[in-house]
Motif scaffolding. Structure first.
Motif, mmCIF file in Angstrom:
data_model
loop_
_atom_site.group_PDB
_atom_site.id
_atom_site.type_symbol
_atom_site.label_atom_id
_atom_site.label_comp_id
_atom_site.label_asym_id
_atom_site.label_seq_id
_atom_site.Cartn_x
_atom_site.Cartn_y
_atom_site.Cartn_z
ATOM 1 N N LYS A 92 37.516 -129.588 28.092
ATOM 2 C CA LYS A 92 38.176 -130.250 26.963
ATOM 3 C C LYS A 92 38.943 -129.304 26.051
ATOM 4 O O LYS A 92 39.752 -129.750 25.232
ATOM 5 N N GLY A 93 38.666 -128.012 26.134
ATOM 6 C CA GLY A 93 39.326 -127.091 25.222
ATOM 7 C C GLY A 93 38.480 -125.867 24.956
ATOM 8 O O GLY A 93 37.577 -125.540 25.736
ATOM 9 N N SER A 94 38.753 -125.196 23.815
ATOM 10 C CA SER A 94 38.090 -123.937 23.493
ATOM 11 C C SER A 94 37.398 -124.019 22.141
ATOM 12 O O SER A 94 37.770 -124.815 21.271
ATOM 13 N N ILE A 111 25.396 -119.640 29.500
ATOM 14 C CA ILE A 111 25.290 -119.623 28.048
ATOM 15 C C ILE A 111 24.784 -120.972 27.561
ATOM 16 O O ILE A 111 25.034 -122.006 28.183
ATOM 17 N N ASP A 112 24.060 -120.949 26.447
ATOM 18 C CA ASP A 112 23.478 -122.169 25.887
ATOM 19 C C ASP A 112 24.113 -122.397 24.513
ATOM 20 O O ASP A 112 23.807 -121.685 23.547
ATOM 21 N N LEU A 113 25.009 -123.351 24.427
ATOM 22 C CA LEU A 113 25.766 -123.618 23.212
ATOM 23 C C LEU A 113 25.015 -124.581 22.293
ATOM 24 O O LEU A 113 24.139 -125.325 22.731
ATOM 25 N N SER A 114 25.388 -124.590 21.011
ATOM 26 C CA SER A 114 24.945 -125.676 20.148
ATOM 27 C C SER A 114 25.583 -126.968 20.661
ATOM 28 O O SER A 114 26.629 -126.955 21.324
ATOM 29 N N ARG A 115 24.965 -128.086 20.366
ATOM 30 C CA ARG A 115 25.514 -129.361 20.828
ATOM 31 C C ARG A 115 26.930 -129.561 20.287
ATOM 32 O O ARG A 115 27.816 -130.040 21.003
ATOM 33 N N LYS A 116 27.153 -129.185 19.017
ATOM 34 C CA LYS A 116 28.467 -129.363 18.419
ATOM 35 C C LYS A 116 29.510 -128.515 19.137
ATOM 36 O O LYS A 116 30.638 -128.979 19.385
ATOM 37 N N ALA A 117 29.150 -127.289 19.496
ATOM 38 C CA ALA A 117 30.085 -126.420 20.218
ATOM 39 C C ALA A 117 30.348 -126.960 21.622
ATOM 40 O O ALA A 117 31.490 -126.949 22.108
ATOM 41 N N PHE A 118 29.293 -127.428 22.291
ATOM 42 C CA PHE A 118 29.458 -127.986 23.639
ATOM 43 C C PHE A 118 30.427 -129.158 23.616
ATOM 44 O O PHE A 118 31.277 -129.298 24.516
ATOM 45 N N VAL A 121 34.061 -128.396 24.044
ATOM 46 C CA VAL A 121 34.582 -127.936 25.335
ATOM 47 C C VAL A 121 34.323 -128.914 26.471
ATOM 48 O O VAL A 121 34.946 -128.811 27.532
ATOM 49 N N ALA A 122 33.396 -129.878 26.278
ATOM 50 C CA ALA A 122 33.069 -130.810 27.360
ATOM 51 C C ALA A 122 32.326 -132.020 26.799
ATOM 52 O O ALA A 122 31.859 -132.016 25.657
ATOM 53 N N ASP A 123 32.205 -133.035 27.600
ATOM 54 C CA ASP A 123 31.441 -134.234 27.252
ATOM 55 C C ASP A 123 29.951 -133.901 27.317
ATOM 56 O O ASP A 123 29.451 -133.502 28.373
ATOM 57 N N PRO A 124 29.202 -134.044 26.197
ATOM 58 C CA PRO A 124 27.773 -133.731 26.227
ATOM 59 C C PRO A 124 26.992 -134.518 27.274
ATOM 60 O O PRO A 124 25.927 -134.071 27.711
ATOM 61 N N VAL A 129 28.278 -127.691 32.362
ATOM 62 C CA VAL A 129 29.658 -127.627 32.848
ATOM 63 C C VAL A 129 30.041 -126.183 33.142
ATOM 64 O O VAL A 129 29.435 -125.242 32.628
ATOM 65 N N GLY A 130 31.063 -126.039 33.960
ATOM 66 C CA GLY A 130 31.640 -124.733 34.188
ATOM 67 C C GLY A 130 32.521 -124.330 33.018
ATOM 68 O O GLY A 130 33.279 -125.148 32.491
ATOM 69 N N VAL A 131 32.400 -123.083 32.566
ATOM 70 C CA VAL A 131 33.183 -122.573 31.440
ATOM 71 C C VAL A 131 33.618 -121.148 31.740
ATOM 72 O O VAL A 131 33.137 -120.504 32.670
ATOM 73 N N SER A 132 34.527 -120.660 30.912
ATOM 74 C CA SER A 132 34.823 -119.231 30.871
ATOM 75 C C SER A 132 34.651 -118.788 29.430
ATOM 76 O O SER A 132 34.830 -119.574 28.498
ATOM 77 N N TYR A 133 34.266 -117.525 29.241
ATOM 78 C CA TYR A 133 34.047 -117.040 27.882
ATOM 79 C C TYR A 133 34.321 -115.540 27.804
ATOM 80 O O TYR A 133 34.199 -114.815 28.792
ATOM 81 N N SER A 134 34.711 -115.113 26.618
ATOM 82 C CA SER A 134 35.032 -113.709 26.398
ATOM 83 C C SER A 134 34.734 -113.335 24.956
ATOM 84 O O SER A 134 34.733 -114.196 24.066
ATOM 85 N N PRO A 135 34.474 -112.050 24.688
ATOM 86 C CA PRO A 135 34.222 -111.619 23.312
ATOM 87 C C PRO A 135 35.455 -111.844 22.443
ATOM 88 O O PRO A 135 36.581 -111.615 22.873
ATOM 89 N N ALA A 136 35.239 -112.297 21.224
ATOM 90 C CA ALA A 136 36.327 -112.462 20.258
ATOM 91 C C ALA A 136 36.433 -111.178 19.434
ATOM 92 O O ALA A 136 35.450 -110.759 18.813
ATOM 93 N N ALA A 137 37.591 -110.558 19.435
ATOM 94 C CA ALA A 137 37.797 -109.309 18.701
ATOM 95 C C ALA A 137 38.146 -109.598 17.245
ATOM 96 O O ALA A 137 39.013 -110.420 16.956
ATOM 97 N N ASN A 138 37.444 -108.951 16.334
ATOM 98 C CA ASN A 138 37.699 -109.073 14.893
ATOM 99 C C ASN A 138 37.784 -110.530 14.438
ATOM 100 O O ASN A 138 38.762 -110.942 13.808
#
Length: 235
Positions: A92-94, A111-118, A121-124, A129-138
């Protein structure tokens, strides 16, 4: 740590997911800033909810927006990931989430997201679900540093929590008036420890993150349990 169980129905075991892979590890040294990478990790996400507090990272409360994540033991790295942020992308997005917890049941890449964060990015209803993730700089925090002295701390033993730093931390040092800098050791519950104490305070606290930012906050008192807000920002 008190966690509500995340959804892991047997039917999901057969669901097609992106292959899991471990996030590149970085050591507890200044080399972190060169090793840190924006390269995305492909894996999977579930969701859960913190019952209270801020998880294994010991923060007094979850992030105000309710966007947080728990990492596998390998990616939590004995609290080295605490307080950093990930950008997570799903069907659904980022969403940008703060690392506040460890997920002992999760393998690297899960990774285990909060329900709100999930839900960002996807339908709870999917549960996993499959995701991709990366460190956020600054990441933009908008708040200065805060500190919490752990219960039981004294002039002979000090445990200090750093809050609202943005990037993960590599070093925390303290100095009393007229003293020299003393480097603290990070515990796996994210407090920084002076096993033989650092005096009666107040302290100057020097904080360094994985992106090479280093700042000093002054006047941190030896006052257990209280969150002490400062005017010092990491960047």
């Amino acid at each position: 740590m008190r966690r509500l169980p995340f959804v892991l129905a047997a039917a999901l075991a057969a669901t097609s997911l992106l292959p899991a892979s471990a996030m590149a590890r970085s050591g507890d040294s200044s080399n972190n800033k060169t090793r840190a990478s924006a390269k995305a990790t492909s894996g999977k996400a579930t969701f859960y909810e913190l019952r209270s507090g801020g998880g294994n990272c010991s923060y007094p409360s979850p992030p105000a927006g309710g966007l947080y994540v728990a990492l596998s033991r390998a990616e939590y790295r004995a609290a080295a990931a605490c307080g950093g942020y990930l950008t997570v992308t799903g069907p659904k997005g980022s969403v940008q989430v703060k690392v506040v917890d460890q997920c002992p049941e999760c393998s690297a890449g899960h990774i285990d997201l909060s329900r709100k964060a999930f839900a960002r990015v996807a339908d709870p209803g999917k549960g996993m679900v499959g995701v991709s993730y990366s460190p956020a700089a600054n990441p933009r925090i908008g708040k200065p540093l805060s500190f919490r002295v752990k219960e039981g701390s004294s002039q002979w033993w000090l445990a200090l929590l750093v809050v609202d730093h943005g990037n993960p931390l590599t070093s925390v040092e303290v100095k009393s008036a007229g003293g020299t800098w003393r480097k603290l050791a990070r515990a796996d519950y994210n407090y920084w420890i002076a096993a033989s104490g650092a005096g009666k305070g107040p302290f100057a606290v020097r904080v360094t993150d994985t992106r090479g930012h280093r700042v000093t906050a002054n006047g941190v008192r030896l006052t257990p349990s209280a969150v002490q807000r400062t005017t010092t920002k990491m960047y």
